[in-house]
Scaffold this motif. Structure first.
Motif, PDB file in Angstrom:
ATOM      1  N   VAL A 181       0.813  -1.224   0.000  1.00 34.69           N
ATOM      2  CA  VAL A 181       0.000   0.000   0.000  1.00 34.69           C
ATOM      3  C   VAL A 181       0.846   1.273   0.000  1.00 34.69           C
ATOM      4  O   VAL A 181       0.305   2.380   0.038  1.00 34.69           O
ATOM      5  CB  VAL A 181      -0.964   0.019   1.215  1.00 34.69           C
ATOM      6  CG1 VAL A 181      -1.864  -1.197   1.196  1.00 34.69           C
ATOM      7  CG2 VAL A 181      -0.199   0.118   2.535  1.00 34.69           C
ATOM      8  N   GLY A 182       2.181   1.133  -0.034  1.00 34.21           N
ATOM      9  CA  GLY A 182       3.048   2.306  -0.045  1.00 34.21           C
ATOM     10  C   GLY A 182       3.104   3.024   1.285  1.00 34.21           C
ATOM     11  O   GLY A 182       3.177   4.255   1.326  1.00 34.21           O
ATOM     12  N   ALA A 183       3.068   2.263   2.371  1.00 34.91           N
ATOM     13  CA  ALA A 183       3.071   2.853   3.715  1.00 34.91           C
ATOM     14  C   ALA A 183       4.467   2.835   4.330  1.00 34.91           C
ATOM     15  O   ALA A 183       5.368   2.128   3.870  1.00 34.91           O
ATOM     16  CB  ALA A 183       2.104   2.088   4.623  1.00 34.91           C
ATOM     17  N   ASP A 184       4.661   3.630   5.367  1.00 30.08           N
ATOM     18  CA  ASP A 184       5.853   3.578   6.197  1.00 30.08           C
ATOM     19  C   ASP A 184       5.584   2.655   7.382  1.00 30.08           C
ATOM     20  O   ASP A 184       4.426   2.436   7.758  1.00 30.08           O
ATOM     21  CB  ASP A 184       6.208   4.964   6.751  1.00 30.08           C
ATOM     22  CG  ASP A 184       6.672   5.932   5.669  1.00 30.08           C
ATOM     23  OD1 ASP A 184       6.723   5.524   4.485  1.00 30.08           O
ATOM     24  OD2 ASP A 184       6.963   7.086   6.007  1.00 30.08           O
ATOM     25  N   ILE A 185       6.651   2.145   7.979  1.00 26.58           N
ATOM     26  CA  ILE A 185       6.541   1.316   9.177  1.00 26.58           C
ATOM     27  C   ILE A 185       7.175   2.036  10.358  1.00 26.58           C
ATOM     28  O   ILE A 185       8.291   2.543  10.249  1.00 26.58           O
ATOM     29  CB  ILE A 185       7.222  -0.057   8.985  1.00 26.58           C
ATOM     30  CG1 ILE A 185       6.483  -0.883   7.938  1.00 26.58           C
ATOM     31  CG2 ILE A 185       7.287  -0.825  10.313  1.00 26.58           C
ATOM     32  CD1 ILE A 185       7.159  -2.209   7.614  1.00 26.58           C
ATOM     33  N   ILE A 186       6.450   2.083  11.471  1.00 33.40           N
ATOM     34  CA  ILE A 186       7.004   2.595  12.724  1.00 33.40           C
ATOM     35  C   ILE A 186       7.254   1.393  13.625  1.00 33.40           C
ATOM     36  O   ILE A 186       6.320   0.658  13.959  1.00 33.40           O
ATOM     37  CB  ILE A 186       6.047   3.584  13.411  1.00 33.40           C
ATOM     38  CG1 ILE A 186       5.778   4.792  12.510  1.00 33.40           C
ATOM     39  CG2 ILE A 186       6.620   4.042  14.755  1.00 33.40           C
ATOM     40  CD1 ILE A 186       4.755   5.765  13.074  1.00 33.40           C
ATOM     41  N   GLU A 197      15.239  -4.424   2.950  1.00 32.59           N
ATOM     42  CA  GLU A 197      13.919  -4.047   3.458  1.00 32.59           C
ATOM     43  C   GLU A 197      13.891  -2.563   3.833  1.00 32.59           C
ATOM     44  O   GLU A 197      12.909  -1.859   3.554  1.00 32.59           O
ATOM     45  CB  GLU A 197      13.561  -4.913   4.670  1.00 32.59           C
ATOM     46  CG  GLU A 197      13.248  -6.357   4.311  1.00 32.59           C
ATOM     47  CD  GLU A 197      13.082  -7.256   5.520  1.00 32.59           C
ATOM     48  OE1 GLU A 197      12.329  -8.234   5.439  1.00 32.59           O
ATOM     49  OE2 GLU A 197      13.720  -6.965   6.560  1.00 32.59           O
ATOM     50  N   LEU A 198      14.977  -2.099   4.450  1.00 31.73           N
ATOM     51  CA  LEU A 198      15.054  -0.679   4.814  1.00 31.73           C
ATOM     52  C   LEU A 198      15.074   0.211   3.574  1.00 31.73           C
ATOM     53  O   LEU A 198      14.569   1.338   3.602  1.00 31.73           O
ATOM     54  CB  LEU A 198      16.299  -0.422   5.668  1.00 31.73           C
ATOM     55  CG  LEU A 198      16.305  -1.054   7.068  1.00 31.73           C
ATOM     56  CD1 LEU A 198      17.666  -0.879   7.722  1.00 31.73           C
ATOM     57  CD2 LEU A 198      15.221  -0.427   7.942  1.00 31.73           C
ATOM     58  N   ALA A 199      15.655  -0.304   2.496  1.00 33.72           N
ATOM     59  CA  ALA A 199      15.719   0.470   1.254  1.00 33.72           C
ATOM     60  C   ALA A 199      14.385   0.464   0.524  1.00 33.72           C
ATOM     61  O   ALA A 199      14.081   1.395  -0.240  1.00 33.72           O
ATOM     62  CB  ALA A 199      16.810  -0.099   0.345  1.00 33.72           C
ATOM     63  N   THR A 200      13.584  -0.569   0.757  1.00 34.72           N
ATOM     64  CA  THR A 200      12.300  -0.711   0.060  1.00 34.72           C
ATOM     65  C   THR A 200      11.177   0.043   0.765  1.00 34.72           C
ATOM     66  O   THR A 200      10.344   0.689   0.111  1.00 34.72           O
ATOM     67  CB  THR A 200      11.926  -2.201  -0.064  1.00 34.72           C
ATOM     68  OG1 THR A 200      12.966  -2.898  -0.738  1.00 34.72           O
ATOM     69  CG2 THR A 200      10.624  -2.374  -0.826  1.00 34.72           C
ATOM     70  N   VAL A 201      11.137  -0.059   2.089  1.00 37.76           N
ATOM     71  CA  VAL A 201      10.084   0.577   2.885  1.00 37.76           C
ATOM     72  C   VAL A 201      10.729   1.465   3.953  1.00 37.76           C
ATOM     73  O   VAL A 201      11.650   1.022   4.649  1.00 37.76           O
ATOM     74  CB  VAL A 201       9.190  -0.490   3.567  1.00 37.76           C
ATOM     75  CG1 VAL A 201       8.233   0.164   4.561  1.00 37.76           C
ATOM     76  CG2 VAL A 201       8.406  -1.278   2.522  1.00 37.76           C
ATOM     77  N   LYS A 202      10.250   2.678   4.078  1.00 38.01           N
ATOM     78  CA  LYS A 202      10.773   3.583   5.098  1.00 38.01           C
ATOM     79  C   LYS A 202      10.391   3.073   6.487  1.00 38.01           C
ATOM     80  O   LYS A 202       9.218   2.819   6.773  1.00 38.01           O
ATOM     81  CB  LYS A 202      10.189   4.984   4.889  1.00 38.01           C
ATOM     82  CG  LYS A 202      10.523   5.974   6.000  1.00 38.01           C
ATOM     83  CD  LYS A 202      12.002   6.287   6.072  1.00 38.01           C
ATOM     84  CE  LYS A 202      12.306   7.312   7.167  1.00 38.01           C
ATOM     85  NZ  LYS A 202      13.760   7.572   7.307  1.00 38.01           N
TER      86      LYS A 202
END
Length: 307
Positions: free
Chosen positions: A29-34, A56-61
């Motif tokens: 969904v193009g979301a960030d992860i906290i 993974e860090l490069a793919t999703v913030k």
């Protein structure tokens, strides 16, 4: 009336598959992860805290990962403030956020709201950490009973972390923990939808043991040696972490690191058991079966946004 910001929370015990689910969801969904993990927030503790991989860090913030050094402290209050700010700022940009983690007091502070906060006094905290190293849980609990019997009546004697926090509040603020706490106020502009990973104990414990074996193969011992070389002592807040604390014990007693693997596994399983108990009483959510196909789990969670 302005619509609330809807935020899914993927919670559960260690090694239960929540990170894989959160990553798949965020990527879809193009979301960030906290990250709601009180260990991943520390720099240099990478292998032993099962941080996301570089790809993974490069793919999703990812937020709240690699933020502070191991000798620094970071409270649930600070986490909640930081996470709320990220959620609101990303929402203003039209972006979604996903919370993922298993640190209960982080999630409690975020979802149920913030109560009165006592600033950290590093001198008091250092003194109490020394007490934890030299005194039994029963002795520490007796100290709390003397200064704050009301809190002592509400805290289990072996919940040393909670006991020490109550003592810290008393010696820092000069006020009883039982008096200092105020009713928390949940954020009115955010709606958290909680999902919890659900595995039977046997399967979960097998996953934990396999994870520890993988960490050792990935270089956990070398990572620990590098932390010691950087000067981080066993009393540093970040080093009071399963997988590192046991290696300090090996270092101090002169035994091989490998002799601690079974203890790391046992402590990890015990921690998972405490997490399961905590989630069952404190934050209930929709159960997820991590063994189901990720696309189906992502579809289930994505429905909260009417996608």
């Amino acid at each position: 009336m302005k619509d609330k910001i809807i935020v899914p929370v993927i919670a559960g015990p260690t090694a239960s598959g929540k990170s894989d689910i959160a990553f798949a969801l965020a990527k879809n969904v193009g979301a960030d992860i906290i990250s709601a993990d009180s260990r991943q927030i520390y720099r240099f503790l990478t292998i032993g805290t099962a941080k996301p991989s570089p790809s993974e860090l490069a793919t999703v913030k990812h937020w709240c990962v690699d933020c502070i050094d191991p000798n620094e402290s970071f409270s649930a209050h600070e986490f909640a403030l930081r996470a709320l700010d990220i959620i609101r700022q990303r929402a203003l940009c039209g972006s979604k956020t996903v919370i993922c983690g298993g640190t209960g007091f982080y999630l409690n502070a975020l979802i149920k709201g913030l109560a009165d906060h006592v600033p950290v006094d590093l001198t008091v905290r250092a003194r109490l950490r020394e007490m934890m190293q030299t005194q039994s849980p029963e002795s520490i609990f007796d100290s709390l009973k003397l200064v704050d019997p009301e809190s002592a009546n509400k805290i289990h004697p072996h919940n040393t972390q909670r006991v020490v926090r109550a003592l810290e509040v008393y010696f820092t603020a000069g006020k009883k923990f039982s008096d200092y706490r105020a009713d928390p106020s949940a954020p009115s502009d955010i709606e958290f939808r909680v999902f919890t990973t659900n595995l039977d104990r046997v399967a979960l414990y097998k996953r934990i043991d396999a994870r520890i074996d993988a960490m050792v193969c990935m270089g956990l011992f070398s990572e620990f040696d590098a932390l010691v070389e950087k000067g981080y002592a066993c009393t540093a807040p970040g080093m009071n972490t399963i997988g590192y604390a046991e290696l300090y014990e090996a270092l101090q007693t002169g035994v091989a690191y490998s002799s601690m693997i079974d203890l790391i596994k046992q402590n990890s399983r015990n921690y998972a058991k405490r997490q399961i108990t905590w989630f069952s009483h404190q934050i209930k959510g929709t159960a997820l079966n991590p063994n189901e196909p990720l696309n189906l789990l992502v579809e289930q969670i994505s429905s909260i946004w009417n996608i």
